[in-house]
Design an enzyme around this catalytic site. Structure first.
Site, PDB file in Angstrom:
ATOM      1  N   GLU A 483       0.818  -1.213   0.000  1.00 54.08           N
ATOM      2  CA  GLU A 483       0.000   0.000   0.000  1.00 54.08           C
ATOM      3  C   GLU A 483       0.853   1.265   0.000  1.00 54.08           C
ATOM      4  O   GLU A 483       0.446   2.303  -0.544  1.00 54.08           O
ATOM      5  CB  GLU A 483      -0.954   0.018   1.192  1.00 54.08           C
ATOM      6  N   CYS A 539      -0.999  -3.727   7.925  1.00 51.27           N
ATOM      7  CA  CYS A 539      -0.302  -4.155   9.139  1.00 51.27           C
ATOM      8  C   CYS A 539      -0.438  -3.074  10.207  1.00 51.27           C
ATOM      9  O   CYS A 539      -0.639  -1.893   9.922  1.00 51.27           O
ATOM     10  CB  CYS A 539       1.165  -4.452   8.834  1.00 51.27           C
ATOM     11  N   CYS A 605       1.648   0.331   8.414  1.00 45.57           N
ATOM     12  CA  CYS A 605       0.774   0.823   7.341  1.00 45.57           C
ATOM     13  C   CYS A 605      -0.523   1.402   7.907  1.00 45.57           C
ATOM     14  O   CYS A 605      -1.068   2.372   7.355  1.00 45.57           O
ATOM     15  CB  CYS A 605       0.465  -0.304   6.364  1.00 45.57           C
ATOM     16  N   LYS A 608       0.297   4.892   8.851  1.00 49.46           N
ATOM     17  CA  LYS A 608       0.507   5.755   7.696  1.00 49.46           C
ATOM     18  C   LYS A 608      -0.813   6.125   7.017  1.00 49.46           C
ATOM     19  O   LYS A 608      -0.988   7.259   6.551  1.00 49.46           O
ATOM     20  CB  LYS A 608       1.448   5.075   6.702  1.00 49.46           C
TER      21      LYS A 608
END
Length: 791
Positions: A483, A539, A605, A608
C-alpha cells in the site's frame, strides 16, 4: 393357483411374440352367426381396435418386428398381416404397438376411425368391489367355473366384467374414489390423438438444475416444450399442441370443459374473472390430496396468483444460514452458471464463475468452482434483493461522513479491476513476479456511479529495507509494503497530471484531472475520486484482532475497545514481518546507530493510512501546488473488520484539533468485498513490484536494498520525486502563501517550507500523544539532507 389376480390389459388382448399365436377373442353374443360379416360405423368408440379387428378377422397373429432404443427410450414395432397386406404400429410398449397396428388396419381396410369412449372408461373405474373367485377345495379355479364367469361377464379383450359393471379382482381390494382424477394436457392430448410419440430434443443447464426439451408432432406440426424434467417438458409440449387446435370462447369455459371449478366465475369484466392462459391445463401434480380437480385461484392486488405459501417464491429478509446458490434458485429457478476463467499458480488456483439474473451478469471468484458459484449468487442476491450476508457487525461497511456514499458494488468493482490488471501485468500470473502475499491497487472514478473506473497503480510487497542499505541521496525506497508503494505510484500520476499544465496546448491542459484554483494553485476536478484496495488488512493496529472470535461479537463491535493494545502506534521491524508497539520513550533513530546494528524501524501501514487521512496522499512537495487529495474509500480483500479498521485509520485520533485549512480529518468509506481472498501461508518474496498507468510493465524492487534488481534507483524513490518537483517549481502557479522566492535545492528544505502541511502534521502527532497511543517514530534526519541540481 391361489393368490393369482386378473390384470387389466389396456391393449385389449394378450401380447404375441414371433412363433406364438394370439389367443382368439370371442365377440359379444349379438345373435349373429359366427361367420356373418359385421358392419362397422364410420367412428369406432366403445371397443378396443384389436377387438374390432378380431371380430372382423379371426385368428390374427401379431408379430414383433423390431425393438430399438431412441434417446434412452425403447420403441417396439408390431405387425399384423390381413389379406396379404402387412400393417405396422410403433409405440413405447408392445401393447400400444399392437393397438396402433390394429388402428392402422381398420382405417386402411374399412375406412373406420377409432376414437376412445373416455366417459365409459372413467365410469368403469368409479365403482369397484371385492368379488372373490370361485375355487375348488384345492384353491384352484375349475374350467367349468371359469366358463360360467366368462359367460356372466362382458368381455373386453381379456378384461372380464360382470353384468353389473363391477370389475373382478382376485384377493385384492381397491379404494373407492369419490371423483375422477383431473386430466392434464398430456392426458387430454393422448385421448384426442392416441399413440403420439414424444421425442427427446436436447438438455441444457447445470447438473443440479437441468432444462429438458421434448417435442411431439401433431397434424404435421411439431411442438416443443421445455421444463426442469422430461415429464414437465412433455406437458409443456402437449399444452402447446392442444392450444393450437382446441379453442374455447374464454378461459372459464375451457376449465368447465375440463371438469374444473373456477373461482369468481360470474363477472367477466373483472380482472379476477378469467384465469391466465398459462394455467389452462393442470400440472402433473394436483393440489388436493384425494386427486380431485384443481381450483384456479384469483389474483391478488399485486397481480400474482394466491398460491399456497409453500409454492410462493418469497424473498427472505435474512439468508438464514442457507447457501446463496440455494436461495437464488428458489427465487429464480433453472439458472445456468458459466465458467469464466481460472488463474493463479498451480498450488493456489483461483476460479471465476458467472450467472445472469434478470439480464444482469454477476461474477464470483474463489479457490474452487463451488465457492465461486456461491459468491456469484451472493452478489446477485445483494444487488437484486438487498440481502445482507454480513454474519456479524464487524463485516458491515463503514459509510463516509459526507453525503457521497460508495455502494458495496463499487468495492467489488475496485477489487476486480485491480486483480484483473495484476493478472494482465504478470501474464495471467505465470510470471515469476506474480508471487506475492499482499496486493494493493488504486482505482480512480470520474463519476458517482463508477462507470469510468480506471486502475491508476498496482503494487505488491511486505518487507522493508535492510538498515545498512539506507541511502543519504534519496536513491533507496525504505518501505516496500504494497500500500505504501501504491501510494507513491499514485504520486507519480499526480506529477504527470500537473505536468500537463506546462503545455501550451489548451486541450492538453483540459485533459488533466486538476483545474486551476482562484488565488493560485490547483485542485481536483469535481467527481474525481481515488479508491485504495489492499488484499488484506494493513499491518499494525487494524490487524490486531482474532478474525474467528470476532464472528461471535454481538452488536456493538469490539468487546474490549479500551484494551491497552487497542490503537497503539506500531512499527515494522527490519528483516521481518509483523509489527511491535512503539516504545514509551519514543526513541530517536540515528544513522550511525543503525549502521552499527540497531534495527531500522518503520511506522506501520495502519499508522501511515491514518496520517494520509489528515495530511492527504500527495505528500509535502506536491502540497506546494495542489490542495490535499484524500482517499474516498478503503477496500480490503480479506481480514476486514469495520470496528478495528475504522479505529486504526480514523477514530483513534478523532480528538485532533486546530487543523489548518485546506487540510481536514478525512473519514473514507470502508468495506470488505463479496469474494474475500483466502489466506496464503507461505514465505513472502524478497521483491516488490509497482506499476503506474502509462508504464510499459512492472518495476521490480529488491526489498533488502530498496533499489531495482539491477541496482538502479527506483522511479518512486525520494530523489525521483524531488527532480519532478524542481521541474514544476516556478513554472506553474502555487497555492497562496506557500510559494518560496528562491528555488529550494535541498530536499528537506523543500518539505518544511509548506507551512500549513507542517502545522497539520504536528497536530496529528499531538493527537496521538494526547490519546496515550505513543510518539511517532522518525527516520534519521540525514536521509533528507540531499540536494539535486535543477535540470
Amino acid at each position: 393357483m391361489a393368490g393369482l389376480t386378473t390384470e387389466l390389459d389396456g391393449a385389449g388382448g394378450s401380447q404375441s411374440y414371433p412363433g406364438e399365436e394370439e389367443d382368439e377373442i370371442q365377440p359379444p353374443t349379438s345373435g349373429l352367426a359366427p361367420q356373418a360379416e359385421v358392419s362397422l360405423p364410420r367412428t369406432l368408440t366403445n371397443k378396443h381396435p384389436v377387438m374390432y379387428l378380431n371380430e372382423l378377422k379371426r385368428n390374427l397373429t401379431y408379430q414383433l418386428v423390431s425393438e430399438q432404443e431412441v434417446d434412452k427410450e425403447k420403441l417396439y414395432t408390431m405387425s399384423v398381416v390381413i389379406d396379404g397386406r402387412e400393417f405396422n404400429g410403433t409405440a413405447k410398449s408392445k401393447k400400444l404397438a399392437k393397438m396402433e397396428a390394429a388402428r392402422v388396419a381398420l382405417e386402411s381396410l374399412y375406412n373406420a376411425v377409432y376414437v376412445p369412449d373416455l366417459e365409459n372408461q372413467v365410469n368403469q373405474t368409479q365403482e369397484t368391489a371385492e368379488v372373490p373367485w370361485v375355487k375348488d377345495e384345492s384353491g384352484i379355479k375349475t374350467e367349468e367355473e371359469e366358463g360360467e364367469e366368462e359367460k356372466s361377464g362382458i368381455m373386453l379383450g381379456k378384461r372380464k366384467f360382470p353384468e353389473n359393471g363391477t370389475q373382478i379382482i382376485l384377493n385384492k381390494k381397491r379404494k373407492i374414489q369419490t371423483a375422477p382424477v383431473a386430466k392434464n394436457a398430456l392426458m387430454q392430448l393422448n385421448e384426442i390423438k392416441p399413440g403420439l410419440e414424444f421425442q427427446f430434443v436436447a438438455q441444457s443447464g447445470p447438473v443440479h438444475a437441468p432444462t429438458f426439451i421434448m417435442s411431439v408432432e401433431v397434424n404435421g406440426t411439431k411442438f416443443e416444450g421445455q421444463g426442469p424434467t422430461k415429464k414437465a417438458a412433455r406437458l409443456s409440449a402437449a399444452e402447446k399442441a392442444l392450444k393450437s387446435f382446441v379453442q374455447f370462447p374464454n378461459a372459464s369455459e375451457a376449465h368447465k370443459a375440463l371438469g374444473r371449478q373456477v373461482v369468481n366465475d360470474g363477472d367477466f369484466t373483472s380482472d379476477n374473472a378469467e384465469a391466465s392462459n398459462d394455467v389452462l391445463f393442470n400440472n402433473f401434480e394436483t393440489n388436493s390430496e384425494n386427486g380431485t380437480s384443481c381450483e384456479i385461484l384469483p389474483k391478488d392486488k399485486n397481480g400474482m396468483n394466491n398460491l399456497p405459501k409453500a409454492r410462493k417464491s418469497v424473498v427472505p429478509s435474512v439468508p438464514d444460514g442457507k447457501n446463496p446458490v440455494m436461495i437464488l434458485n428458489e427465487l429464480r429457478p433453472s439458472l445456468k452458471y458459466d465458467f469464466v476463467k481460472e488463474h493463479g499458480e498451480s498450488h493456489a488456483k483461483h476460479f471465476v464463475m458467472s450467472v445472469v439474473v434478470d439480464g444482469i451478469k454477476f461474477e464470483g471468484s474463489g479457490r474452487n468452482k463451488k465457492l465461486a458459484k456461491s459468491r456469484a449468487a451472493q452478489m446477485a442476491l445483494t444487488k437484486l434483493f438487498n440481502l445482507d450476508f454480513s454474519t456479524h457487525p464487524g463485516t458491515k461497511p463503514v459509510p463516509k461522513e459526507s453525503h457521497t456514499n460508495v455502494p458495496q458494488e463499487l468495492a467489488d468493482l475496485v477489487s476486480r479491476l485491480v486483480l484483473e490488471k495484476f493478472c494482465e501485468l504478470t501474464d495471467n500470473l505465470t510470471s515469476p513476479y506474480a508471487r506475492r502475499k499482499v496486493l494493493s491497487g488504486i482505482v480512480m472514478t470520474t463519476s458517482d456511479n463508477a462507470e469510468n473506473a480506471t486502475v491508476i497503480s498496482v503494487s505488491t510487497g511486505t518487507k522493508c529495507i535492510n538498515g545498512e542499505y539506507m541511502s543519504d541521496q534519496g536513491l533507496a525506497v525504505n518501505d516496500c509494503h504494497a500500500e505504501v508503494i501504491g501510494r507513491r505510484s499514485l504520486m507519480r500520476y499526480l506529477y504527470f497530471q500537473l505536468g500537463k499544465h506546462l503545455s501550451g496546448n489548451r486541450l492538453e491542459k483540459e485533459s488533466s484531472i486538476f483545474q486551476e484554483k482562484e488565488g493560485g494553485g490547483f485542485m481536483l476536478k469535481p467527481n474525481i475520486h481515488f479508491h485504495l484496495y489492499i488484499s488484506t488488512s494493513p499491518c499494525g493496529d487494524s490487524r490486531i484482532f482474532s478474525p474467528h472470535e470476532a464472528a461471535q461479537e454481538v452488536e456493538g463491535g469490539d468487546k474490549h475497545p479500551n484494551r491497552k493494545a487497542r490503537g497503539q502506534l506500531r512499527t515494522k521491524i527490519e528483516s521481518g514481518e509483523g509489527t511491535i508497539p512503539v516504545t514509551s520513550s519514543g526513541g530517536i533513530q540515528t544513522w550511525d546507530g543503525i549502521l552499527e546494528g540497531e534495527r531500522l524501524l518503520t511506522m506501520s501501514c495502519s499508522d501511515k493510512i491514518a496520517r494520509w487521512n489528515v495530511l492527504g496522499i500527495q505528500g509535502s512537495l506536491l502540497s506546494h501546488f495542489i490542495e490535499p487529495v484524500y482517499f474516498d474509500s478503503l477496500i480490503l480483500g480479506s481480514l476486514y473488520h469495520g470496528d478495528h479498521l475504522s479505529r486504526a485509520v480514523y477514530s483513534r485520533i478523532s480528538n485532533i484539533e486546530n487543523i489548518p485549512p485546506p487540510f481536514r480529518h478525512n473519514q473514507p468509506f470502508m468495506s470488505g468485498i463479496s469474494n474475500p481472498e483466502s489466506r496464503q501461508p507461505r514465505k513472502a518474496p524478497n521483491f516488490a513490484v509497482n506499476w503506474c498507468v502509462g508504464d510499459a510493465g512492472l518495476e521490480v524492487i529488491n526489498t533488502m536494498t530498496g533499489k531495482t534488481e539491477q541496482g538502479a534507483s527506483s522511479q518512486v524513490c525520494k530523489q525521483a520525486f524531488f527532480k519532478r518537483f524542481l521541474q514544476l517549481c516556478g513554472k506553474i502557479p502555487t497555492l497562496t502563501g506557500q510559494s518560496v522566492t528562491p528555488l529550494p535545492k535541498v530536499y528537506a528544505d523543500a518539505k518544511v517550507t509548506v507551512m500549513e502541511y507542517q502545522t497539520a502534521k504536528q497536530q496529528m502527532y499531538l493527537a496521538f500523544q494526547n490519546a496515550g497511543l505513543g510518539r511517532w517514530l522518525k527516520k534519521p534526519i540525514e536521509q533528507d539532507h540531499f540536494f539535486v541540481s535543477p535540470s
